[in-house]
Design an enzyme around this catalytic site. Structure first.
Site, PDB file in Angstrom:
ATOM      1  CG  ASP A 219      45.981  37.438   0.577  1.00  0.00           C
ATOM      2  OD1 ASP A 219      46.787  37.084   1.603  1.00  0.00           O
ATOM      3  OD2 ASP A 219      46.053  38.410   0.196  1.00  0.00           O
TER       4      ASP A 219
ATOM      5  CG  ASP B 139      50.922  36.368   2.093  1.00  0.00           C
ATOM      6  OD1 ASP B 139      49.720  36.284   1.892  1.00  0.00           O
ATOM      7  OD2 ASP B 139      51.623  37.351   1.546  1.00  0.00           O
TER       8      ASP B 139
END
Ligand SMILES: *[C@@H]1O[C@H](CO)[C@@H](O)[C@H](O)[C@H]1NC(C)=O
Ligand SMILES: *[C@@H]1O[C@H](CO)[C@@H](O)[C@H](O)[C@H]1NC(C)=O
Ligand SMILES: *[C@@H]1O[C@H](CO)[C@@H](O)[C@H](O)[C@H]1NC(C)=O
Ligand SMILES: *[C@@H]1O[C@H](CO)[C@@H](O)[C@H](O)[C@H]1NC(C)=O
Ligand SMILES: *[C@@H]1O[C@H](CO)[C@@H](O)[C@H](O)[C@H]1NC(C)=O
Ligand SMILES: *[C@@H]1O[C@H](CO)[C@@H](O)[C@H](O)[C@H]1NC(C)=O
Ligand SMILES: *[C@@H]1O[C@H](CO)[C@@H](O)[C@H](O)[C@H]1NC(C)=O
Length: 499
Positions: free
Chosen positions: A279, A91
């Site tokens: 992201d 992430d």
């Protein structure tokens, strides 16, 4: 601090960058789509996440690591000696590593549906003792810091500080196909300022170049999910050249955005400058509400239909049914399945009033969308149950009611048949236009025998000077191979190769 700055500026662009030797590849799996997974990204929590981070990062014990968890791609790592394996999301929107702990508390359902790290089974484990609490959109995790060896592919990252989660209050986490998160963001957004895994890889000399890159294979039927490559770039993963832009805001991987086009028309939203966070921990593309309204209009979105209600009912009907049959009050059903943090004990009229108000006021309470949808549905089911209706008839009726409930998710359904007539959209990044066609930005989700089409765009309201802010999630990264160049503080995009 000085050392950190030093290693950040040391690496200059080197011709060896394209070499495919010395790369560490981690295969990524793409998870099965279901209705719940496509909507766990409650947009309301998301704005909170990014704004807070930009306001500085003093009280990191309560740092908003991540308010949504809907990533589609994950890979495996090992922690300890011998390694205990976990599936994690890589992430770029957060900076800590966490996995469930064997010391998980008994009432935390999510823990028991996932493998748990047991430090006493690792000869290299040491505990750190510090605690932390990390809020998510619809819940939180609470845990403590530990230190151990972390295996990422063939790399052994020593003395890695990570979080053992002992309480996870979130149904999203319970049902997630991954166990934890490996944050690839900057240290500035790391809880307790813990050194992120990637920083340790660099400091321990485990990678030849300070670069990692993502290739997310778009083909939905393919079980080949993709690959994250540490230490460089695999030329087989892209076509043409990368367009690089400087990272403007450390913390998240944030870059400037020139313009956003629908069809071939500029929306003008970025005339005063826009920023975008890249992201990999979210599947969606989030953008300013004003533009989202334009996109919705252009794609014929059915804006006001609640997705949340139908999702809750389709995914949890049997669970809710059993609890209600067993005599549990409707207001307690949603907290006991983890949809709500507390038992609200609202009465029906109050629930519906609250739903309508939060929609019309445009300000839904952080992460409570599913909770409200669940409580509303539980109450409806309960009422029908008292009238001795059959299960099938009750749920048929509940589904109709769901359709009249306003949409709280900011997420919209579209007509699958009209995908070919929808316009392409484009982001101007650096000097290049990065197009997405409707096949790329509309997600098809199977529900029973039929397909539901969901727009990949969700609203995100961040006021200036931080905003307008976009979030480019996996939908964008599937179309464009993404290079995170930590040494030169820049991000590069190129057309992804399709395999
Ligand atoms: C963990 O993963 C490694 C590498 O894939 C594998 O060799 C090992 O058997 C796995 N361990 C367990 C307990 O599954
Ligand atoms: C952790 O492992 C140790 C050693 O195998 C075992 O005694 C202990 O019960 C385990 N703890 C939990 C909570 O499972
Ligand atoms: C990629 O960049 C190189 C060097 O700048 C250039 O020679 C080449 O033509 C470019 N290739 C494409 C497909 O743009
Ligand atoms: C956009 O412009 C390109 C060339 O400039 C043209 O080929 C294409 O048809 C246009 N698309 C739309 C939707 O107007
Ligand atoms: C839920 O409700 C019961 C009784 O109404 C109460 O005793 C309990 O503390 C409540 N739990 C939470 C988490 O609010
Ligand atoms: C529903 O069924 C129960 C038991 O079969 C009965 O006692 C009750 O009166 C019924 N309620 C209604 C509204 O028909
Ligand atoms: C964009 O193109 C212009 C003119 O060709 C050039 O001066 C500028 O440096 C380029 N910018 C980037 C980010 O590549």
């Amino acid at each position: 601090m000085a050392a950190k700055l030093l290693f950040l500026v040391l690496c200059l662009w080197c011709p060896g960058m394209i070499s495919s030797s010395g790369l560490v590849r981690i295969p990524l799996k793409k998870r099965q789509q279901n209705l719940f997974s496509t909507s766990a990204a409650s947009n309301n929590g998301r704005a909170g996440k990014y704004v807070k981070a930009h306001q500085g990062h003093a009280a990191l014990d309560d740092f908003p690591l991540k308010t949504s968890l809907d990533a589609q791609y994950f890979g495996e790592i090992g922690i300890g000696s011998p390694p205990q394996n976990f599936s994690v999301v890589f992430d770029t929107g957060s900076s800590n590593l966490w996995v469930p702990s064997s010391n998980c508390v008994f009432f935390s359902i999510p823990c028991f549906l996932h493998p748990r790290f047991n430090g006493s089974q690792s000869s290299t484990h040491s505990s750190n003792g510090k605690h932390c609490k990390i809020p998510y959109g619809s819940g939180f995790i609470w845990g403590y810091f530990s230190e151990d060896v972390v295996r990422v592919g063939k790399l052994r990252v020593k003395n890695q500080v990570f979080i053992e989660a002992v309480t996870e209050w979130s149904l999203t986490l319970a049902l997630a196909q991954f166990d934890g998160i490996l944050g690839l963001g900057f240290r500035e957004t790391s809880a307790a300022n813990a050194l992120p895994v990637w920083y340790n890889m660099v400091q321990q000399g485990l990678v030849s170049q300070k670069i990692f890159s993502f290739w997310l294979n778009q083909g939905s039927d393919s079980d080949k999910g993709g690959e994250i490559v540490f230490g460089g770039i695999d030329p087989k993963h892209f076509k043409g050249n990368h367009t690089y832009v400087q990272v403007t805001q450390r913390g998240y991987w944030q870059i400037p955005l020139g313009d956003f086009l629908i069809g071939n028309q500029s929306t003008g939203i970025c005339s005063g400058g826009c920023a975008a966070v890249v992201d990999s921990g979210t599947s969606f593309i989030a953008g300013p509400t004003a533009v989202l309204a334009e996109i919705n209009k252009a794609i014929g979105a059915k804006g006001l239909v609640s997705m949340g209600c139908k999702q809750v009912v389709s995914e949890y009907r049997d669970w809710m049914w059993d609890l209600l049959i067993s005599g549990l009050e409707p207001e307690k059903v949603c907290s006991s399945i983890g949809m709500c943090l507390h038992n609200h004990s609202l009465h029906g009229s109050e629930i519906i009033k609250e739903v309508v108000e939060s929609e019309s006021g445009g300000e839904s309470k952080d992460g409570e969308d599913f909770c409200l949808a669940c409580e509303t549905a539980a109450l409806w089911i309960h009422t029908r149950l008292l009238q001795n209706n059959t299960k099938e008839r009750i749920f048929e009726y509940i589904n109709k009611l769901c359709e009249s409930l306003p949409n709280l998710m900011g997420q919209v359904a579209v007509d699958c048949d009209s995908i070919p007539t929808m316009p392409p959209v484009a982001f101007i990044i650096g000097n290049r236009s990065f197009e997405l066609n409707p096949e790329q930005y509309i997600t098809k989700v199977r529900q029973g025998g039929s397909a539901i089409c969901v727009s990949g765009f969700v609203p995100l309201e961040v006021p200036p000077p931080q905003g307008p802010l976009w979030v480019l999630g996996e939908i964008f990264m599937e179309a464009y191979h993404t290079v995170f160049d930590f040494g030169n503080l820049r991000i590069g995009f190129a057309d992804a190769a399709q395999h």
